[in-house]
Design an enzyme around this catalytic site. Structure first.
Site, PDB file in Angstrom:
ATOM      1  N   ASN A   1       0.994  -1.379  -0.082  1.00 51.73           N
ATOM      2  CA  ASN A   1      -0.056   0.061  -0.119  1.00 51.73           C
ATOM      3  C   ASN A   1       0.889   1.263   0.105  1.00 51.73           C
ATOM      4  O   ASN A   1       1.128   1.662   0.996  1.00 51.73           O
ATOM      5  CB  ASN A   1      -1.140  -0.001   1.289  1.00 51.73           C
ATOM      6  CG  ASN A   1      -1.454   1.338   1.438  1.00 51.73           C
ATOM      7  OD1 ASN A   1      -1.614   2.148   0.380  1.00 51.73           O
ATOM      8  ND2 ASN A   1      -2.229   1.462   2.592  1.00 51.73           N
ATOM      9  N   TRP A   2       1.127   1.752  -1.196  1.00 53.62           N
ATOM     10  CA  TRP A   2       1.948   3.167  -1.183  1.00 53.62           C
ATOM     11  C   TRP A   2       1.407   4.370  -0.773  1.00 53.62           C
ATOM     12  O   TRP A   2       1.888   5.109  -0.716  1.00 53.62           O
ATOM     13  CB  TRP A   2       2.273   3.356  -2.721  1.00 53.62           C
ATOM     14  CG  TRP A   2       3.326   2.324  -3.343  1.00 53.62           C
ATOM     15  CD1 TRP A   2       4.000   1.355  -2.456  1.00 53.62           C
ATOM     16  CD2 TRP A   2       3.914   2.086  -4.492  1.00 53.62           C
ATOM     17  NE1 TRP A   2       4.661   0.591  -3.213  1.00 53.62           N
ATOM     18  CE2 TRP A   2       4.561   1.039  -4.727  1.00 53.62           C
ATOM     19  CE3 TRP A   2       3.667   2.908  -5.767  1.00 53.62           C
ATOM     20  CZ2 TRP A   2       5.631   0.830  -5.629  1.00 53.62           C
ATOM     21  CZ3 TRP A   2       4.454   2.602  -6.802  1.00 53.62           C
ATOM     22  CH2 TRP A   2       5.382   1.558  -6.741  1.00 53.62           C
TER      23      TRP A   2
ATOM     24  N   GLY B   1       2.298   2.517  10.560  1.00 54.82           N
ATOM     25  CA  GLY B   1       3.200   3.558  10.419  1.00 54.82           C
ATOM     26  C   GLY B   1       3.686   3.830  11.631  1.00 54.82           C
ATOM     27  O   GLY B   1       4.199   4.988  11.615  1.00 54.82           O
TER      28      GLY B   1
ATOM     29  N   GLU C   1      -7.030   4.481   7.599  1.00 52.93           N
ATOM     30  CA  GLU C   1      -6.734   5.882   7.146  1.00 52.93           C
ATOM     31  C   GLU C   1      -8.051   6.582   6.551  1.00 52.93           C
ATOM     32  O   GLU C   1      -8.276   7.789   6.953  1.00 52.93           O
ATOM     33  CB  GLU C   1      -5.458   6.263   6.515  1.00 52.93           C
ATOM     34  CG  GLU C   1      -4.219   5.964   7.201  1.00 52.93           C
ATOM     35  CD  GLU C   1      -3.086   5.596   6.320  1.00 52.93           C
ATOM     36  OE1 GLU C   1      -3.154   5.538   5.029  1.00 52.93           O
ATOM     37  OE2 GLU C   1      -2.377   5.085   7.269  1.00 52.93           O
TER      38      GLU C   1
ATOM     39  N   GLY D   1       3.072  -1.151   4.178  1.00 53.26           N
ATOM     40  CA  GLY D   1       3.010   0.491   3.851  1.00 53.26           C
ATOM     41  C   GLY D   1       4.389   0.836   3.613  1.00 53.26           C
ATOM     42  O   GLY D   1       4.939   0.640   2.525  1.00 53.26           O
ATOM     43  N   GLY D   2       4.823   1.545   4.879  1.00 53.20           N
ATOM     44  CA  GLY D   2       6.131   2.036   4.511  1.00 53.20           C
ATOM     45  C   GLY D   2       7.240   1.199   3.830  1.00 53.20           C
ATOM     46  O   GLY D   2       7.916   1.594   3.093  1.00 53.20           O
TER      47      GLY D   2
END
Ligand code: PEP
Length: 258
Positions: free
Chosen positions: A12-13, A176, A100, A237-238
């Site tokens: 997930n960018w 995150g 988010e 993510g990151g």
């Protein structure tokens, strides 16, 4: 049971990477086609980079997906993206219910449920996220919250469709932050989710559905998560933003590498 489920690793960018950065990632991402037999890999760039990333990954056995959709095929919905548009760009998956969007953009279970149904109607497979906040966790409400998100968000979905989609358990406090859930805690909640699915959608769906863990996954902790019986992959993510760390995570997700 777990052996029958192919591991799935999704990137997930979020709102990172321009078109040229997406293009560079696709070119840099080292890849052996044989890996695609062992692990299903999905990259979800921002909408603007979908085309270039899809073009760069074509023929490699890697899939791509959207990070959201609007629950309508087309219409006067300024700023939104339709399932038809995602399909047109070659997407297989779409992330729905990400924390988010739930917490920053106020998406409700009911709205997410509409999106899930529209995704299936357009042959997009949801990567459906659930997870509790820190406060809910401290109040001992993890299972209650995740059950509600699952039951409301997936209401009306047929067992056979549920078996094909992906669930991601992502505790909000782990996203995150660099603080991942312990593999034991993640396994416990994921086993609970599988049990809820078996009860509500049938045992076949419960055994077939792949459930990922997400929240500060990195090359250093992937194997611990993959060694858990109910964890079938990860949503990242990151650590998915750099081609080399994402590659290490994919390798670590192979069965037998844990
Ligand atoms: C996510 O955004 O779904 C996620 C898990 O992020 P991170 O890996 O950065 O915690």
């Amino acid at each position: 049971m777990k052996k029958l489920r192919k591991p799935i690793v999704a990137a997930n960018w979020k709102m990172y990477k321009t078109v040229s950065e997406g293009k560079s990632f696709a070119a840099e991402f080292s890849w052996e086609t044989s890996l695609a037999r062992e692990v299903e890999v999905v990259i979800c760039p921002p909408f603007t980079a979908l085309q270039v990333v899809g073009d760069g990954l074509k023929g490699k056995g890697i899939k791509w997906g959207g990070q959201n959709l609007y629950p309508s095929a087309e219409g006067a919905f300024t700023g939104e993206i339709s399932p038809l548009m995602l399909k047109d760009l070659g997407c297989t998956y779409v992330i729905l219910g990400h924390s988010e969007r739930r917490h920053l953009l106020g998406e409700t279970d009911e709205f997410i449920n509409q999106k899930v149904k529209v995704a299936f109607a357009h042959e997009l497979l949801p990567i459906f996220c659930v997870g509790e906040t820190l406060e809910q966790r401290e109040d001992g409400k993890t299972e209650e919250v995740c059950r509600r998100q699952l039951e409301h968000g997936l209401a009306g979905v047929k067992g056979a469709d549920l078996a094909r989609m992906v669930i991601a358990y992502e505790p909000v406090w782990a996203i995150g932050t660099g603080v991942n859930a312990s593999p034991e805690d993640a396994e416990k909640t994921i086993a609970f989710l599988r049990q809820v699915i078996s009860e509500q959608w049938g045992q076949e769906a419960g055994e077939a559905v792949r459930i990922q863990y997400g929240g500060s996954v990195k090359p250093q902790n992937i194997k611990e998560f993959m060694s858990c019986a109910n964890i079938d992959g990860v949503l990242v993510g990151g650590a998915s933003l750099k081609a080399d760390s994402f590659y290490e995570i994919v390798r670590g997700a192979r069965r037998g590498s844990e």
